[in-house]
Design an enzyme around this catalytic site. Structure first.
Site, PDB file in Angstrom:
ATOM      1  N   ASP A  89     -57.396   8.305  61.644  1.00  0.00           N
ATOM      2  CA  ASP A  89     -57.257   7.087  62.446  1.00  0.00           C
ATOM      3  C   ASP A  89     -58.274   7.041  63.595  1.00  0.00           C
ATOM      4  O   ASP A  89     -57.895   6.797  64.760  1.00  0.00           O
ATOM      5  CB  ASP A  89     -55.837   6.986  63.049  1.00  0.00           C
ATOM      6  CG  ASP A  89     -54.738   7.236  62.042  1.00  0.00           C
ATOM      7  OD1 ASP A  89     -54.910   6.837  60.876  1.00  0.00           O
ATOM      8  OD2 ASP A  89     -53.700   7.823  62.422  1.00  0.00           O
ATOM      9  N   GLU A  97     -51.766  -2.060  57.531  1.00  0.00           N
ATOM     10  CA  GLU A  97     -51.746  -1.505  58.902  1.00  0.00           C
ATOM     11  C   GLU A  97     -53.172  -1.453  59.458  1.00  0.00           C
ATOM     12  O   GLU A  97     -54.122  -1.915  58.825  1.00  0.00           O
ATOM     13  CB  GLU A  97     -51.156  -0.101  58.877  1.00  0.00           C
ATOM     14  CG  GLU A  97     -51.926   0.876  57.989  1.00  0.00           C
ATOM     15  CD  GLU A  97     -51.168   2.166  57.699  1.00  0.00           C
ATOM     16  OE1 GLU A  97     -49.982   2.273  58.048  1.00  0.00           O
ATOM     17  OE2 GLU A  97     -51.770   3.073  57.099  1.00  0.00           O
TER      18      GLU A  97
END
Ligand code: FUB
Length: 465
Positions: free
Chosen positions: A189, A355
């Protein structure tokens, strides 16, 4: 496409710890990256794995390339603790102790494995050498005996000290043509951005079963190739009263000389709900402190998971918070960066969205990007839309970054985009399953160039090794 050092950034602010080959190991710190470990009392013999067992073997520059590769380990962030280290083989296995013997195994991500695979350096027997104490048995050190490698209790003898001391040398294996991950070790991420003419990278710390990580580190660079590790910038344990684990997907924005770290976290009470918080600091590398003492967005307040925050600041100075798994939302932030008008929250979920929303602007066009599928799937990928405002409306443009099985690259997603200041040069940072033995909880960060067609659409990004 291989990544070349980016140009145009100031090298003025530099370096707590440069990740490079040079520099001796100290008692408290090891240089991360590819290394070999040479015995101090048997010069020319190195720590080497043979299948899954570990030995002290004679290895030289003239040895077979596989032998040299087996005697090369990548020193990475400690799987159990960022103050210590883990060592990975070229095949991605981790050095660990089991039944007091050293061996290499794949990371299961559970707490016991991570502890068995974490070692803390202490001064070795001779200047410039180190010994490795077990994280979970601090009185025990890695030592060789009959050329096997074991974990033995420390003995105050010259023999033990010599048998447990190693010099950290340049890697015996020849450099590969692969670029490898942008930063050594397991991270995901990545939020890549610039502050004051320097690149900053804020990833999730990975390698935990169930993504149970508890802290964030920051890295910085002038060229996207050589990174400085600034250590832990926020630790849920001591720093956040309402969160214990699930330290996921940080994003950092600045306003008026202050830096705001948006992050998610869950309580270790067995409650699976995640909340989204914000922390503040006077420097991009912290230390950050929880700005509110409570979540900015509570899990359950809106549909979908309250995770994966991102802040985009438009040319007029207005900042927008985007977030969400399962549903994408946006809201203008107040100028304090830690509050918003709930009446202005909008749902902007595009088809295919899972997401990791990310927004940037180029030539007056707003680009809204996100990740599709599950991060545990090799089909995790990045898609995007374009629009005329930070709130849309959006025109879906499809997937732009996805797996490249021919190169062993899987699960390319949860990205961020950065422009080299003063240029039209763009890069995308994303994670993938660690190559070659990773999965959805053993991920690594990659960075590639991102280029545009004349009509402003993003050219397909071919992930590089
Ligand atoms: O790293 C934990 C979670 O995995 C992130 O919040 C998601 O975006 C996925 O990458």
């Amino acid at each position: 496409m291989r990544l070349r050092p980016a140009l145009g950034l100031s090298a003025a602010i530099c370096c707590a710890m440069v990740i490079g080959v040079s520099g001796p190991a100290s008692a408290a710190q090891l240089p991360t990256g590819a290394r070999s470990l040479e015995s101090v009392n048997y010069p020319g013999r190195y720590l080497r794995h043979l299948d899954q067992s570990v030995r002290l073997d004679a290895v030289a520059a003239t040895s077979a390339s596989q032998t040299r590769l087996d005697a090369t380990f990548t020193v990475v962030n400690g799987l159990a603790a960022p103050a210590c280290y883990s060592l990975q083989t070229a095949g991605g296995l981790f050095l660990r102790h089991r039944d007091w013997l050293l061996r290499v195994d794949p990371n299961t991500g559970d707490a016991a494995f991570r502890r068995d695979a974490t070692f803390c350096p202490v001064d070795g027997a001779v200047a410039g050498s180190i010994a490795l104490a077990a994280y979970n048995y601090p009185t025990h050190r890695i030592r060789h005996r009959d050329f096997g490698l074991r974990l033995d209790p420390y003995q105050d003898s010259e023999t033990f000290r010599a048998d447990s001391s190693f010099r950290i040398t340049a890697p015996l294996a020849p450099p590969t043509t692969n670029q490898g991950p942008a930063i050594a070790g397991l991270f995901a991420d990545p939020h890549l951005t610039t502050f004051n003419g320097r690149y900053y990278l804020y990833p999730t710390t990975d390698g935990y079963a169930g993504w149970g990580t508890t802290y964030y580190k920051a890295f910085s660079s002038t060229d996207l190739v050589n990174w400085t590790d600034h250590g832990v910038i926020l630790d849920h344990g001591p720093d956040v009263t309402w969160a214990d684990d699930s330290a996921w997907a940080p994003a950092v924005a600045s306003r008026d000389g202050r830096y705001y770290l948006y992050f998610s976290g869950g309580a270790a009470s067995g409650d699976t709900v995640k909340h989204l918080g914000v922390a503040v600091a006077d420097s991009p590398v912290g230390p950050f402190r929880d700005a509110l003492g409570r979540p900015l967005i509570r899990g359950g307040q809106y549909s979908g998971q309250a995770i994966d925050p991102m802040v985009f600041t438009d040319d007029d100075g207005r900042s927008y918070l985007y977030w969400g798994q399962g549903a994408a939302r946006v809201v203008p932030l107040n100028s304090d960066m830690v509050s918003f008008d709930p009446g202005q929250v909008r749902v902007i979920t595009p088809a295919g969205y899972n997401e990791a929303p990310f927004v940037f602007k180029r030539n007056g066009v707003y680009y809204f990007m996100w990740s599709e599928n599950d991060t545990r799937s090799e089909d995790y990928r990045v898609a995007y839309a374009t629009g005329s405002s930070p709130l849309g409306p959006w025109t879906n443009r499809g997937a732009v970054l996805q797996k490249r099985l021919a190169a062993g690259i899987k699960g390319t997603g949860h990205h961020s985009v950065v422009r080299t200041p003063g240029s039209d040069t763009w890069h995308i940072a994303y994670h993938r399953f660690a190559v070659p033995v990773g999965n959805g909880t053993n991920r690594e960060v990659a960075i590639d160039r991102m280029e545009f067609a004349a009509d402003g659409t993003i050219l397909p990004i071919v992930p590089s090794l």
